[in-house]
Write a protein that holds these residues in place. Structure first.
Motif, PDB file in Angstrom:
ATOM      1  N   ARG A   2      74.824 -44.507 -70.264  1.00 38.06           N
ATOM      2  CA  ARG A   2      73.816 -45.486 -69.866  1.00 38.06           C
ATOM      3  C   ARG A   2      73.125 -45.029 -68.575  1.00 38.06           C
ATOM      4  NH1 ARG A   2      74.164 -50.542 -71.933  1.00 38.06           N
ATOM      5  NH2 ARG A   2      73.119 -51.390 -70.083  1.00 38.06           N
ATOM      6  N   SER A  26      74.728 -45.764 -75.672  1.00 40.63           N
ATOM      7  CA  SER A  26      75.282 -47.098 -75.499  1.00 40.63           C
ATOM      8  C   SER A  26      74.304 -48.120 -76.078  1.00 40.63           C
ATOM      9  CB  SER A  26      75.517 -47.385 -74.021  1.00 40.63           C
ATOM     10  OG  SER A  26      76.005 -48.686 -73.815  1.00 40.63           O
ATOM     11  N   GLN A  29      65.752 -46.254 -74.813  1.00 35.54           N
ATOM     12  CA  GLN A  29      67.040 -46.939 -74.811  1.00 35.54           C
ATOM     13  C   GLN A  29      68.096 -46.006 -74.247  1.00 35.54           C
ATOM     14  OE1 GLN A  29      67.026 -47.333 -79.277  1.00 35.54           O
ATOM     15  NE2 GLN A  29      69.194 -46.810 -79.027  1.00 35.54           N
ATOM     16  N   HIS A  30      69.254 -46.580 -73.925  1.00 40.89           N
ATOM     17  CA  HIS A  30      70.338 -45.782 -73.359  1.00 40.89           C
ATOM     18  C   HIS A  30      70.755 -44.698 -74.354  1.00 40.89           C
ATOM     19  CE1 HIS A  30      70.714 -48.441 -69.956  1.00 40.89           C
ATOM     20  NE2 HIS A  30      70.774 -49.486 -70.750  1.00 40.89           N
ATOM     21  N   ILE A  39      65.394 -46.904 -67.724  1.00 39.02           N
ATOM     22  CA  ILE A  39      64.901 -47.177 -69.068  1.00 39.02           C
ATOM     23  C   ILE A  39      63.379 -47.334 -69.006  1.00 39.02           C
ATOM     24  CG2 ILE A  39      64.923 -48.856 -70.949  1.00 39.02           C
ATOM     25  CD1 ILE A  39      67.429 -47.146 -70.790  1.00 39.02           C
ATOM     26  N   GLU A  57      68.724 -50.087 -65.682  1.00 42.11           N
ATOM     27  CA  GLU A  57      67.763 -51.056 -66.200  1.00 42.11           C
ATOM     28  C   GLU A  57      66.639 -51.233 -65.184  1.00 42.11           C
ATOM     29  OE1 GLU A  57      67.780 -52.299 -69.109  1.00 42.11           O
ATOM     30  OE2 GLU A  57      69.847 -51.980 -69.850  1.00 42.11           O
TER      31      GLU A  57
END
Length: 523
Positions: A243, A316, A312-313, A305, A246
């Motif tokens: 990840r 994850s 997207q990650h 992101i 965000e």
């Protein structure tokens, strides 16, 4: 940094790139070209292609590394324990590398020019998470000297210069600032695609690989749509990239940076023009207050992101679209975390109570199961050694296994490894620590004798590992040579190659971590 244009002699290696001719140097066993500009960039903006030149330009010294040195480091010894290794008698300290915002340079090692061969290309992404490190200290001569691959290392923007998210506070020309360091790497890969054939490399067989932060960067590229087609294989060494950040979290970090350098949100665009040392000092202050709680946490100044660059990650909760199309070689070392205990000597002398307390700190409610499992597995080990093993498994073996599982489950070609070779340094307390694989993968064991120890065992291991990585770069399959059969990794068996004084493939060697700590992954 690329030197002024000069006249050539007939014995110097000269290569013609899309931008102009470069003069390299002859090493003992290969040719090397250093400090090649692959792009240029203004602060927080996307990189642009380098300008062309006439005549022949020297490529003899590395270019600048990204700004990263803390002018006011915290007191006490550094956390990286390598600083405690004994230095050879009368050895001069390593030279301080120049740092500059103008840091988009790469280096190339090649066996030969114009010999009709098209070799696989191995592009090394340096470690240091996303805040530090350099490609200028890489030595690709061990691999290139054997004649079977071309090696490339790169420098790119880091920390606040490479990962300050401005899309939501400033936008416009700063919309991609939160991933600027990754845009640099993509620009370097475009340069490789355009130019590497002139150095004897095959642009259709490019492997991107790296340790620690280099593995995380590789994982980002696997999931990044604009990076598709720029490389064909991926190597993730002790740097799982499940990840990244965000957007909301990244914007909050930028607001903290603004306050630290004395600016308001309304003045966010002034970040692009304040002195570099002021921005770097602000970064270090924010980073010191936002330390990660575990190895895979990226609380500040890391990739974000983004609809274009990272929709997207990467891994994850599962493998992102496109990642399964890229064969991946992934693994870690058996006792990674001793590398980070340079300022924590107590970790090496824990008694039973201290060990149990530290396990409770990271494992919480899972601590009783972890303690019981590691007591059964290591009944004769000291509490400190059991802690090193459990904490290393939690920090790296667990997320590495998850990334391998998710890549393979999506249909990817996956090969897993673990380095178990025990370093004799500092009385043998380090085990197979973080970054130990570096000189083994590059087949330069003499450069790391302080860690690897004397004798032929490190030499043999370096040859075995480096040849396997080159085969993977060439074909997507590491099998061959004297290596035992290395099965593809599948989630049901989790076959993994163990590298030590001997080499063997075993099924699910990280099972203990996976079964006792699965609930702690949270990624």
């Amino acid at each position: 940094m690329t030197a002024p244009i000069a006249r050539a002699t007939t014995t110097e290696p000269i290569v013609e790139t899309a931008q102009g001719k470069l003069r390299g140097a002859r090493a003992a066993n290969c040719l090397v070209f250093r400090g090649i500009r692959y792009a240029a960039a203004d602060r927080f903006q996307a990189p642009r292609a380098p300008a062309a030149w006439a005549g022949i330009r020297d490529a003899l010294t590395p270019g600048a590394s990204a700004p990263q040195t803390n002018a006011n480091p915290p007191p006490g010894p550094p956390y990286v324990i390598l600083a405690q290794l004994p230095r050879p008698a009368n050895a001069a300290p390593p030279p301080k590398l120049p740092e500059s915002e103008d840091c988009l340079f790469l280096n190339v090692w090649t066996p030969a020019l114009n010999d009709g061969r098209k070799r696989p290309v191995m592009v090394w992404l340096h470690g240091g998470f996303f805040y530090g490190g350099t490609g200028s200290t890489t030595d690709g001569s061990g691999i290139a000297g054997r004649g079977d691959a071309v090696v490339v290392s790169i420098n790119h923007r880091l920390n606040a210069f490479g990962y300050t998210h401005l899309a939501d506070l400033a936008g416009g020309e700063f919309a991609e600032a939160g991933n600027a360091g990754m845009l640099d790497i993509a620009a370097a890969l475009r340069w490789v695609r355009e130019n590497i054939a002139a150095f004897g490399g095959d642009p259709s067989r490019v492997m991107v690989f790296g340790t620690s932060g280099g593995g995380m960067k590789t994982s980002f590229l696997m999931a990044s749509p604009p990076a598709r087609g720029l490389f064909a294989r991926a190597g993730v060494q002790s740097g799982p990239g499940l990840r990244f950040m965000e957007r909301d979290t990244a914007s909050a970090v930028t607001e903290r940076l603004l306050r630290e350098v004395g600016l308001t949100n309304a003045q966010v665009r002034d970040l692009a023009t304040i002195p570099a040392d002021r921005l770097l000092a602000g970064y270090h202050a924010v980073a010191a207050a936002m330390k990660p709680t575990r190895f895979i946490d990226l609380p500040c100044f890391a990739p974000v992101i983004d609809r274009k660059w990272l929709p997207q990650h990467p891994f994850s909760p599962g493998a992102a679209p496109g990642t399964a199309a890229i064969p991946m070689l992934i693994g870690c070392n058996a006792q990674e975390m001793s590398f980070f205990w340079g300022n924590d000597p107590a970790a090496f002398t824990l008694d039973e109570a201290g060990y149990e307390a530290r396990v409770r700190d990271f494992a919480g409610e899972a601590a009783p199961a972890v303690l019981a499992a590691y007591a059964r597995a290591y009944p004769d080990a000291t509490p400190a050694r059991r802690y090193l093993q459990a904490f290393s498994d939690y920090s790296l073996a667990l997320p590495v296994t998850a990334q391998a599982d998710r890549h393979a489950a999506a249909g990817g070609t996956t090969y897993a490894y673990r380095l178990d070779y025990q370093s004799p340094a500092l009385g043998g307390k380090l085990g197979a620590l973080h970054t130990l694989e570096g000189s083994l993968l590059f087949d330069t064991p003499e450069a790391s004798r302080a860690l690897l120890g004397p004798g032929d065992a490190p030499v043999r291991l370096a040859r075995t590992m480096s040849e396997a990585w080159v085969r993977f770069a060439a074909t997507g399959d590491p099998n061959g040579g004297a290596l035992p059969r290395w099965p593809r990794y599948e989630p049901k068996r989790r076959d993994t190659m163990l590298f030590d004084t001997g080499t063997s493939a075993v099924s699910d060697p990280n099972r203990r971590a996976r079964e006792t700590m699965a609930g702690l992954l949270r990624a």
